[in-house]
Design a protein around this motif. Structure first.
Motif, PDB file in Angstrom:
ATOM      1  N   GLY A  14       0.837  -1.193   0.000  1.00 21.58           N
ATOM      2  CA  GLY A  14       0.000   0.000   0.000  1.00 21.58           C
ATOM      3  C   GLY A  14       0.865   1.233   0.000  1.00 21.58           C
ATOM      4  O   GLY A  14       2.077   1.156   0.232  1.00 21.58           O
ATOM      5  N   VAL A 134      -1.818  -8.712   1.069  1.00 17.54           N
ATOM      6  CA  VAL A 134      -2.923  -7.971   1.660  1.00 17.54           C
ATOM      7  C   VAL A 134      -2.777  -6.534   1.170  1.00 17.54           C
ATOM      8  O   VAL A 134      -1.724  -5.914   1.373  1.00 17.54           O
ATOM      9  CB  VAL A 134      -2.896  -8.035   3.200  1.00 17.54           C
ATOM     10  CG1 VAL A 134      -3.975  -7.131   3.802  1.00 17.54           C
ATOM     11  CG2 VAL A 134      -3.060  -9.469   3.690  1.00 17.54           C
ATOM     12  N   LEU A 135      -3.810  -6.012   0.519  1.00 21.86           N
ATOM     13  CA  LEU A 135      -3.792  -4.630   0.031  1.00 21.86           C
ATOM     14  C   LEU A 135      -4.221  -3.695   1.147  1.00 21.86           C
ATOM     15  O   LEU A 135      -5.227  -3.930   1.815  1.00 21.86           O
ATOM     16  CB  LEU A 135      -4.745  -4.472  -1.153  1.00 21.86           C
ATOM     17  CG  LEU A 135      -4.401  -5.261  -2.405  1.00 21.86           C
ATOM     18  CD1 LEU A 135      -5.472  -5.032  -3.473  1.00 21.86           C
ATOM     19  CD2 LEU A 135      -3.038  -4.861  -2.936  1.00 21.86           C
ATOM     20  N   ASP A 138      -5.480   2.464  -0.792  1.00 28.77           N
ATOM     21  CA  ASP A 138      -6.123   2.441  -2.100  1.00 28.77           C
ATOM     22  C   ASP A 138      -5.304   1.714  -3.171  1.00 28.77           C
ATOM     23  O   ASP A 138      -5.480   1.958  -4.354  1.00 28.77           O
ATOM     24  CB  ASP A 138      -6.446   3.868  -2.560  1.00 28.77           C
ATOM     25  CG  ASP A 138      -5.202   4.734  -2.708  1.00 28.77           C
ATOM     26  OD1 ASP A 138      -4.077   4.244  -2.463  1.00 28.77           O
ATOM     27  OD2 ASP A 138      -5.368   5.916  -3.060  1.00 28.77           O
ATOM     28  N   GLU A 140      -4.402  -0.974  -5.805  1.00 28.84           N
ATOM     29  CA  GLU A 140      -5.234  -1.817  -6.663  1.00 28.84           C
ATOM     30  C   GLU A 140      -4.560  -3.167  -6.877  1.00 28.84           C
ATOM     31  O   GLU A 140      -3.332  -3.259  -6.910  1.00 28.84           O
ATOM     32  CB  GLU A 140      -5.480  -1.138  -8.008  1.00 28.84           C
ATOM     33  CG  GLU A 140      -6.346   0.109  -7.909  1.00 28.84           C
ATOM     34  CD  GLU A 140      -7.732  -0.200  -7.374  1.00 28.84           C
ATOM     35  OE1 GLU A 140      -8.317  -1.233  -7.742  1.00 28.84           O
ATOM     36  OE2 GLU A 140      -8.234   0.616  -6.568  1.00 28.84           O
ATOM     37  N   VAL A 148      -4.011 -11.446  -4.339  1.00 29.86           N
ATOM     38  CA  VAL A 148      -4.580 -10.695  -3.220  1.00 29.86           C
ATOM     39  C   VAL A 148      -5.407 -11.650  -2.360  1.00 29.86           C
ATOM     40  O   VAL A 148      -6.307 -12.329  -2.850  1.00 29.86           O
ATOM     41  CB  VAL A 148      -5.452  -9.528  -3.730  1.00 29.86           C
ATOM     42  CG1 VAL A 148      -6.141  -8.822  -2.561  1.00 29.86           C
ATOM     43  CG2 VAL A 148      -4.591  -8.555  -4.534  1.00 29.86           C
ATOM     44  N   ARG A 151      -7.751  -7.402   2.349  1.00 29.25           N
ATOM     45  CA  ARG A 151      -7.551  -5.954   2.360  1.00 29.25           C
ATOM     46  C   ARG A 151      -7.329  -5.503   3.798  1.00 29.25           C
ATOM     47  O   ARG A 151      -7.792  -6.141   4.738  1.00 29.25           O
ATOM     48  CB  ARG A 151      -8.754  -5.236   1.763  1.00 29.25           C
ATOM     49  CG  ARG A 151      -8.907  -5.516   0.271  1.00 29.25           C
ATOM     50  CD  ARG A 151      -9.750  -4.426  -0.378  1.00 29.25           C
ATOM     51  NE  ARG A 151      -9.624  -4.466  -1.821  1.00 29.25           N
ATOM     52  CZ  ARG A 151      -8.813  -3.677  -2.536  1.00 29.25           C
ATOM     53  NH1 ARG A 151      -8.065  -2.785  -1.930  1.00 29.25           N
ATOM     54  NH2 ARG A 151      -8.771  -3.771  -3.838  1.00 29.25           N
ATOM     55  N   GLU A 153      -8.636  -3.312   5.561  1.00 28.68           N
ATOM     56  CA  GLU A 153      -9.825  -3.038   6.368  1.00 28.68           C
ATOM     57  C   GLU A 153     -10.572  -4.308   6.753  1.00 28.68           C
ATOM     58  O   GLU A 153     -11.553  -4.260   7.491  1.00 28.68           O
ATOM     59  CB  GLU A 153     -10.766  -2.057   5.655  1.00 28.68           C
ATOM     60  CG  GLU A 153     -11.313  -2.547   4.337  1.00 28.68           C
ATOM     61  CD  GLU A 153     -10.475  -2.141   3.120  1.00 28.68           C
ATOM     62  OE1 GLU A 153     -10.951  -2.365   2.006  1.00 28.68           O
ATOM     63  OE2 GLU A 153      -9.346  -1.653   3.287  1.00 28.68           O
ATOM     64  N   ASP A 154     -10.123  -5.476   6.286  1.00 34.23           N
ATOM     65  CA  ASP A 154     -10.754  -6.741   6.664  1.00 34.23           C
ATOM     66  C   ASP A 154     -10.550  -7.009   8.157  1.00 34.23           C
ATOM     67  O   ASP A 154      -9.601  -6.521   8.772  1.00 34.23           O
ATOM     68  CB  ASP A 154     -10.166  -7.915   5.871  1.00 34.23           C
ATOM     69  CG  ASP A 154     -10.508  -7.871   4.396  1.00 34.23           C
ATOM     70  OD1 ASP A 154     -11.375  -7.057   3.991  1.00 34.23           O
ATOM     71  OD2 ASP A 154      -9.898  -8.647   3.639  1.00 34.23           O
TER      72      ASP A 154
END
Length: 173
Positions: A14, A134-135, A138, A140, A148, A151, A153-154
């Motif tokens: 990220g 893990v992204l 923002d 992509e 992937v 994320r 926020e998971d």
């Protein structure tokens, strides 16, 4: 040390200030309940981690390829091979066969950590590496080299479960 434990590696990718380091802290805390955890951080600029004039600095500048320092609380090693000049290790993973010297440097480090018996490695940065990723923020999916798996926020429990369920990077059989 359980040398038979699977060796699982995950990359967090990220932009700067997106929360990668905070997520690394959370994941390391949780993964350490299931085995030894190491982290690898990509640093994009040279920093001096070995103070000039100290004995370890003198050992390194004298020509030692690796210097190990052992203090009452910590052990650290400093190797002369970084992203610009990774060591050759033809017996390793596909990462070591990459044309990209940064990816080869990461591959060499992962090989060493696997040999030391770590169960998990959390890599911060190295977004081009072909590792489960893990992204965070923002970023992509097309901007990373690996599949992937989540994320930033998971839910942390879901990310830990996904990491624990990864195929081992190295087969220890």
């Amino acid at each position: 040390m359980n040398r038979n434990a699977p060796f699982r590696v995950v990359c967090l990718a990220g932009p700067s200030d997106s929360g990668k380091t905070t997520l690394v802290e959370e994941l390391v805390s949780r993964l350490s309940e299931h085995g030894r955890v190491a982290t690898v951080k990509s640093i994009h600029h040279d920093i001096e981690i070995d103070t000039p004039g100290t004995d370890t600095h003198r050992h390194r500048t004298a020509g030692a390829d690796t210097v190990v320092g052992i203090t009452p609380e910590l052990t650290f090693d400093i190797s002369t091979h970084g992203k610009r000049d990774p060591p050759d290790r033809p017996d390793g993973t596909a990462l070591l066969e990459s044309e990209d010297p940064e990816i080869r440097a990461l591959g060499s480090t992962l090989t060493r950590l696997e040999r030391q018996g770590y169960a998990f490695v959390v890599v911060e940065g190295f977004s081009a590496a072909p590792l489960p990723t893990v992204l965070v923020g923002d970023r992509e999916p097309a901007a990373v080299g690996g599949d992937v798996i989540g994320r930033g926020e998971d839910d942390v429990d879901a990310l830990v479960a996904a990491i624990r369920g990864l195929e081992p990077l190295v087969d220890r059989d």
